[in-house]
Write a protein that holds these residues in place. Structure first.
Motif, PDB file in Angstrom:
ATOM      1  N   ASP A  37       1.599  -0.403   0.247  1.00  0.00           N
ATOM      2  CA  ASP A  37      -0.103  -0.318   0.143  1.00  0.00           C
ATOM      3  C   ASP A  37       0.969   1.189  -0.167  1.00  0.00           C
ATOM      4  OD1 ASP A  37      -3.226   1.115  -0.115  1.00  0.00           O
ATOM      5  OD2 ASP A  37      -2.936   0.940   2.053  1.00  0.00           O
ATOM      6  N   ASP A  38       1.839   1.135   0.711  1.00  0.00           N
ATOM      7  CA  ASP A  38       2.928   2.496   0.408  1.00  0.00           C
ATOM      8  C   ASP A  38       3.827   2.807  -0.674  1.00  0.00           C
ATOM      9  OD1 ASP A  38       2.542   2.335   3.212  1.00  0.00           O
ATOM     10  OD2 ASP A  38       4.504   1.377   3.590  1.00  0.00           O
ATOM     11  N   ALA A  39       3.201   1.842  -1.946  1.00  0.00           N
ATOM     12  CA  ALA A  39       3.949   2.809  -2.637  1.00  0.00           C
ATOM     13  C   ALA A  39       3.233   3.470  -3.134  1.00  0.00           C
ATOM     14  CB  ALA A  39       3.516   0.691  -3.591  1.00  0.00           C
ATOM     15  N   GLN A  40       1.804   3.661  -2.927  1.00  0.00           N
ATOM     16  CA  GLN A  40       1.317   4.749  -3.234  1.00  0.00           C
ATOM     17  C   GLN A  40       1.844   5.820  -2.930  1.00  0.00           C
ATOM     18  OE1 GLN A  40      -2.661   5.740  -2.633  1.00  0.00           O
ATOM     19  NE2 GLN A  40      -3.227   3.367  -1.772  1.00  0.00           N
ATOM     20  N   GLN A  41       3.003   6.399  -2.411  1.00  0.00           N
ATOM     21  CA  GLN A  41       4.184   7.614  -1.557  1.00  0.00           C
ATOM     22  C   GLN A  41       4.880   7.687  -3.054  1.00  0.00           C
ATOM     23  OE1 GLN A  41       6.156   6.320   1.009  1.00  0.00           O
ATOM     24  NE2 GLN A  41       4.667   6.177   2.596  1.00  0.00           N
ATOM     25  N   GLN A  42       5.725   6.742  -3.646  1.00  0.00           N
ATOM     26  CA  GLN A  42       5.980   6.076  -4.940  1.00  0.00           C
ATOM     27  C   GLN A  42       5.303   6.882  -6.680  1.00  0.00           C
ATOM     28  OE1 GLN A  42       6.892   4.642  -2.625  1.00  0.00           O
ATOM     29  NE2 GLN A  42       8.611   5.461  -2.177  1.00  0.00           N
ATOM     30  N   ARG A  51       2.638   8.940  -6.274  1.00  0.00           N
ATOM     31  CA  ARG A  51       2.658   9.918  -6.414  1.00  0.00           C
ATOM     32  C   ARG A  51       3.490  11.409  -6.206  1.00  0.00           C
ATOM     33  NH1 ARG A  51      -2.581  11.280  -6.419  1.00  0.00           N
ATOM     34  NH2 ARG A  51      -3.747   9.242  -4.434  1.00  0.00           N
ATOM     35  N   THR A  52       4.556  10.707  -5.922  1.00  0.00           N
ATOM     36  CA  THR A  52       5.658  10.722  -6.316  1.00  0.00           C
ATOM     37  C   THR A  52       5.757  11.243  -8.128  1.00  0.00           C
ATOM     38  OG1 THR A  52       6.865  10.330  -4.834  1.00  0.00           O
ATOM     39  CG2 THR A  52       8.398  10.847  -6.431  1.00  0.00           C
ATOM     40  N   ALA A  53       5.159   9.670  -8.723  1.00  0.00           N
ATOM     41  CA  ALA A  53       5.077  10.083 -10.265  1.00  0.00           C
ATOM     42  C   ALA A  53       4.441  11.030 -11.439  1.00  0.00           C
ATOM     43  CB  ALA A  53       4.735   8.069 -10.611  1.00  0.00           C
ATOM     44  N   LEU A  54       3.284  10.922 -10.097  1.00  0.00           N
ATOM     45  CA  LEU A  54       2.266  12.008 -10.777  1.00  0.00           C
ATOM     46  C   LEU A  54       2.616  13.114 -10.440  1.00  0.00           C
ATOM     47  CD1 LEU A  54      -1.461  10.275  -8.601  1.00  0.00           C
ATOM     48  CD2 LEU A  54      -0.552  10.608 -11.238  1.00  0.00           C
ATOM     49  N   ALA A  55       3.274  13.570  -9.257  1.00  0.00           N
ATOM     50  CA  ALA A  55       3.899  15.197  -9.287  1.00  0.00           C
ATOM     51  C   ALA A  55       5.296  15.198 -10.616  1.00  0.00           C
ATOM     52  CB  ALA A  55       4.555  14.906  -7.713  1.00  0.00           C
ATOM     53  N   MET A  56       5.921  14.598 -10.881  1.00  0.00           N
ATOM     54  CA  MET A  56       6.557  14.564 -12.021  1.00  0.00           C
ATOM     55  C   MET A  56       6.235  14.566 -13.221  1.00  0.00           C
ATOM     56  SD  MET A  56       9.967  11.736 -11.429  1.00  0.00           S
ATOM     57  CE  MET A  56      10.775  12.518 -12.965  1.00  0.00           C
ATOM     58  N   GLY A  57       4.262  14.154 -12.755  1.00  0.00           N
ATOM     59  CA  GLY A  57       4.146  14.590 -14.879  1.00  0.00           C
ATOM     60  C   GLY A  57       2.916  13.787 -14.805  1.00  0.00           C
ATOM     61  N   ALA A  58       3.214  12.084 -14.352  1.00  0.00           N
ATOM     62  CA  ALA A  58       2.244  11.077 -14.617  1.00  0.00           C
ATOM     63  C   ALA A  58       0.875  11.468 -14.891  1.00  0.00           C
ATOM     64  CB  ALA A  58       2.254   9.872 -14.249  1.00  0.00           C
ATOM     65  N   ASP A  59      -0.383  11.287 -15.772  1.00  0.00           N
ATOM     66  CA  ASP A  59      -1.228  11.385 -16.057  1.00  0.00           C
ATOM     67  C   ASP A  59      -2.837  10.681 -14.831  1.00  0.00           C
ATOM     68  OD1 ASP A  59      -1.892  13.467 -17.956  1.00  0.00           O
ATOM     69  OD2 ASP A  59      -0.456  12.088 -18.714  1.00  0.00           O
ATOM     70  N   ARG A  60      -1.787   9.811 -14.436  1.00  0.00           N
ATOM     71  CA  ARG A  60      -2.778   9.401 -14.116  1.00  0.00           C
ATOM     72  C   ARG A  60      -2.038   7.757 -13.164  1.00  0.00           C
ATOM     73  NH1 ARG A  60      -5.892   4.916 -16.223  1.00  0.00           N
ATOM     74  NH2 ARG A  60      -6.304   5.349 -18.625  1.00  0.00           N
ATOM     75  N   ALA A  61      -1.964   6.906 -11.596  1.00  0.00           N
ATOM     76  CA  ALA A  61      -1.666   5.771 -11.375  1.00  0.00           C
ATOM     77  C   ALA A  61      -2.163   4.560 -11.297  1.00  0.00           C
ATOM     78  CB  ALA A  61      -0.954   6.079 -10.527  1.00  0.00           C
ATOM     79  N   ILE A  62      -1.283   3.600 -11.853  1.00  0.00           N
ATOM     80  CA  ILE A  62      -2.428   2.014 -10.780  1.00  0.00           C
ATOM     81  C   ILE A  62      -1.480   1.295  -9.988  1.00  0.00           C
ATOM     82  CG2 ILE A  62      -3.088   0.006 -11.341  1.00  0.00           C
ATOM     83  CD1 ILE A  62      -4.219   1.238 -14.370  1.00  0.00           C
ATOM     84  N   LEU A  63      -1.826   1.474  -8.657  1.00  0.00           N
ATOM     85  CA  LEU A  63      -1.468   0.092  -7.752  1.00  0.00           C
ATOM     86  C   LEU A  63      -2.184  -1.141  -7.743  1.00  0.00           C
ATOM     87  CD1 LEU A  63       0.571   0.451  -5.624  1.00  0.00           C
ATOM     88  CD2 LEU A  63      -1.134   0.636  -4.461  1.00  0.00           C
ATOM     89  N   VAL A  64      -1.214  -2.353  -7.891  1.00  0.00           N
ATOM     90  CA  VAL A  64      -1.085  -3.540  -8.167  1.00  0.00           C
ATOM     91  C   VAL A  64      -0.730  -3.854  -6.870  1.00  0.00           C
ATOM     92  CG1 VAL A  64      -0.651  -5.830  -8.663  1.00  0.00           C
ATOM     93  CG2 VAL A  64      -0.976  -3.386 -10.458  1.00  0.00           C
ATOM     94  N   LYS A  65      -2.000  -3.641  -5.600  1.00  0.00           N
ATOM     95  CA  LYS A  65      -1.062  -3.930  -4.441  1.00  0.00           C
ATOM     96  C   LYS A  65      -0.449  -5.646  -3.759  1.00  0.00           C
ATOM     97  CE  LYS A  65      -2.762  -3.345  -0.009  1.00  0.00           C
ATOM     98  NZ  LYS A  65      -4.181  -2.802   0.912  1.00  0.00           N
ATOM     99  N   THR A  66       0.005  -5.844  -3.666  1.00  0.00           N
ATOM    100  CA  THR A  66       0.240  -6.968  -3.578  1.00  0.00           C
ATOM    101  C   THR A  66       1.385  -6.845  -1.922  1.00  0.00           C
ATOM    102  OG1 THR A  66       1.903  -8.951  -3.328  1.00  0.00           O
ATOM    103  CG2 THR A  66       2.322  -7.312  -4.971  1.00  0.00           C
ATOM    104  N   ASP A  67       0.887  -7.404  -0.597  1.00  0.00           N
ATOM    105  CA  ASP A  67       2.035  -7.222   0.864  1.00  0.00           C
ATOM    106  C   ASP A  67       3.628  -8.590   0.877  1.00  0.00           C
ATOM    107  OD1 ASP A  67       1.685  -5.497   1.443  1.00  0.00           O
ATOM    108  OD2 ASP A  67      -0.702  -6.798   2.356  1.00  0.00           O
ATOM    109  N   GLN A  68       3.169  -9.676  -0.443  1.00  0.00           N
ATOM    110  CA  GLN A  68       3.890 -10.356  -0.960  1.00  0.00           C
ATOM    111  C   GLN A  68       5.337  -9.584  -1.779  1.00  0.00           C
ATOM    112  OE1 GLN A  68       1.733 -14.349  -1.061  1.00  0.00           O
ATOM    113  NE2 GLN A  68       3.343 -15.410  -1.654  1.00  0.00           N
ATOM    114  N   ALA A  69       6.543 -10.572  -1.452  1.00  0.00           N
ATOM    115  CA  ALA A  69       7.647 -10.097  -2.129  1.00  0.00           C
ATOM    116  C   ALA A  69       7.429 -11.008  -3.816  1.00  0.00           C
ATOM    117  CB  ALA A  69       8.992 -10.384  -1.696  1.00  0.00           C
ATOM    118  N   ILE A  70       7.477 -10.563  -5.197  1.00  0.00           N
ATOM    119  CA  ILE A  70       6.874 -11.139  -6.129  1.00  0.00           C
ATOM    120  C   ILE A  70       8.101 -11.255  -7.199  1.00  0.00           C
ATOM    121  CG2 ILE A  70       4.953 -10.865  -5.739  1.00  0.00           C
ATOM    122  CD1 ILE A  70       5.328  -8.577  -8.929  1.00  0.00           C
TER     123      ILE A  70
END
Lengths: 250, 313
Positions: free
Chosen positions: A67-72, A74-93
């Motif tokens: 879930d915390d990857a939302q921070q990164q 948001r950084t991408a959106l601040a750099m200029g991305a138009d929208r973002a998608i997080l595929v949430k997983t708590d397990q290392a893949i």
């Protein structure tokens, strides 16, 4: 070209020197500063420049992680991305699962181009880009240091061991960004504020119909063997003597 | 029994030393049988070199004009066609292997091991993460093929002395036309190859200009050494990209590594930690490069380098 998808991975910051946990179960991540994988910042910067040249209309930042990857994102959106998608997983893949997750997003979004970093600086695997291209049945251009788009064809200069290789690919394609592709911009405060209002959708692997491949498991983590500390020599003569004694110079 | 297929790396004429290092890695798999596959327009001379490597049981050649250049999108389906009779598929962890092997693994539907640095069992390998600041042991599930890139700096090159059989096989999987080779710009050089040279002299940001970087070439000539560079030196344009040593450049393991004016960021150190002897020349006594150097000399490189050249006679 319409859409570009950019992969954004949350990783331990470039400046942090990680420590291995004494019980061998992994590296200590508690309280460690996390950032966008530097190569993914380069990937995003390239997408932004393509859009600014009028060659694309929308940039979607996609991350797979906690879930915390939302921070990164948001950084991408601040750099200029138009929208973002997080595929949430708590397990290392593993990268294979990441590639399947990105493929699922691609099937919905139908991008003309996908740009990812050439490797993430945590697992240093350098697999997700080419794996995604394989699963998608599309071209890959890894280690890209120059990208030119001409209609439905991209020309890529690749940093290879022998020098610089140029290839041409039909779009859509997957590009993996190398260090010298560009220098990412700094995020400005007003952009951070604006980014808070941009769309960030959260989904998960199960919703995308992706199961975690457990064909490769990490069973132990250890610290590397340290090199024995050497000596300081006082001058060139002493250095040459030391190298002669070791038979390294004649 | 393990049957290991190594995808040979070459420039159209010669086998890469990286492939000989892959053979050494594969030979550590107990009871394994090693096959080298040479995909080329004219595999003959390359196959003969491959057949001489100790430990190789057989060399297979796949002659096809499409393999005049090594494009992962074209090669991967051919490798997959051959893969059925092998338990392991290896390539070197070079830009060639890192481009090809994940594409092969994904087409086979298996995960890939990047930068295998030691063989613990036929299914268990060690590899570095976090620029070598941690080492993980990974285990491949019993029923899966093992696809890996081999960290060449961790293995010596297999020596000549073998006499493997050479046979032609065909791999005729449809190859996409969506990816096309255009050109390669390689700096023509008769210097030793950075990846395999026993001696390497590298320069960093402190060289301060492309002209000054000639000092590195000059010392390298004296030592019959290959030339390397730090990321900072490449970014600043003092040296070309293929000379970069480190996490995102080349990982090397020479007998002698001389780091000149390189501070020693962890990303650089990960590229040289397997060097037998490291010499560091830097004006900053606190530079991290001195933490890993066997012999450190603190001082002005512009005075030290000419003196060193003179002392080497």
């Amino acid at each position: 070209m319409q859409k570009i998808i950019v992969g954004i991975k949350r990783v331990v910051d470039y400046n942090v020197r990680v420590r291995v946990k004494p019980d061998g179960s992994g590296v200590a991540l508690d309280g460690v500063k996390m950032s966008v994988n530097p190569f993914d910042e380069i990937a995003l910067e390239e997408a932004l420049r393509i859009k600014e040249r009028g060659e694309a209309t929308e940039i979607i930042a996609v991350s797979i992680g906690p879930d915390d990857a939302q921070q990164q994102l948001r950084t991408a959106l601040a750099m200029g991305a138009d929208r973002a998608i997080l595929v949430k997983t708590d397990q290392a893949i593993e990268p294979l699962t990441a590639a399947h997750a990105l493929l699922a997003i691609i099937k919905t979004e139908q991008p003309d181009l996908v740009i990812v970093g050439k490797q993430a600086i945590d697992d240093d695997a350098a697999q997700t880009g080419p794996m995604l291209a394989a699963l998608w049945g599309r071209p890959q251009a890894t280690f890209c240091s120059k990208l030119t788009i001409n209609g439905t064809v991209a020309t890529i200069v690749r940093e290879v061991d022998a020098g610089l290789e140029t290839i041409e690919v039909d779009l859509p394609a997957v590009i993996s960004a190398d260090l010298r592709l560009n220098e990412p911009r700094y995020v400005k405060l007003p952009d951070i504020m604006k980014a808070k209002k941009k769309q960030l959708d959260v989904t998960d692997l199960a919703t995308l119909g992706v199961s975690i491949d457990d064909g490769l498991k990490t069973v132990h983590t250890e610290a590397p063997k340290a090199r024995a500390k050497g000596i300081l020599v006082k001058d060139v003569a002493e250095l040459v003597d030391a190298l002669k004694k070791k038979g390294l110079v004649s | 029994m393990s049957k290991i297929l190594i995808i040979a790396e070459h420039d159209g004429k010669k086998l890469s030393p990286a492939s000989a290092r892959c053979v050494t890695c594969a030979a550590q798999i107990a009871g394994g049988e090693i096959t080298l596959a040479v995909f080329a327009a004219d595999p003959g001379p390359i196959a003969q070199q491959a057949a001489r490597l100790t430990g190789v049981a057989q060399v297979i050649t796949i002659t096809d004009a499409r393999h005049a250049q090594s494009l992962a999108a074209v090669l991967a389906p051919q490798v997959v066609q051959l893969a059925a009779s092998y338990t392991h598929i290896f390539g070197a962890s070079t830009t060639f292997g890192k481009d090809l092997m994940p594409r092969v693994a994904a087409l086979l539907g298996v995960p890939q091991i990047s930068d295998a640095m030691s063989v613990e069992s036929p299914t268990r390998f060690k590899r570095p993460i976090y620029a070598g600041n941690a080492i993980i042991t990974v285990e491949v599930a019993a029923n899966r093929k093992v696809v890996a890139t081999v960290r060449t700096a961790s293995f010596e090159a297999a020596l000549d002395g073998g006499a493997a059989t050479i046979s032609a096989v065909s791999a005729d999987a449809p190859a996409p036309t969506h990816t096309r080779y255009v050109s390669l710009s390689a700096a023509a050089s008769d210097r030793p190859d950075l990846q395999s040279a026993p001696r390497v002299v590298s320069g960093g940001r402190a060289l301060a200009s492309k002209e000054n970087f000639q000092l590195i070439y000059s010392l390298a000539d004296k030592l019959n050494a290959a030339v390397g560079a730090s990321r900072a030196a490449v970014d600043a344009g003092y040296a070309s990209n293929e000379l970069q040593v480190g996490q995102t450049g080349k990982i090397i393991a020479p007998e002698l590594y001389v780091a000149v004016g390189i501070s020693g960021a962890i990303q650089h150190l990960t590229g040289i930690k397997d060097a037998r002897t490291i010499v560091a020349i830097n004006k900053d006594a606190e530079a991290p490069i001195f933490e890993v150097a066997d012999f450190g000399l603190v001082g002005d490189l512009f005075q030290i380098l000419p003196a060193l050249e003179a002392a080497l006679g």
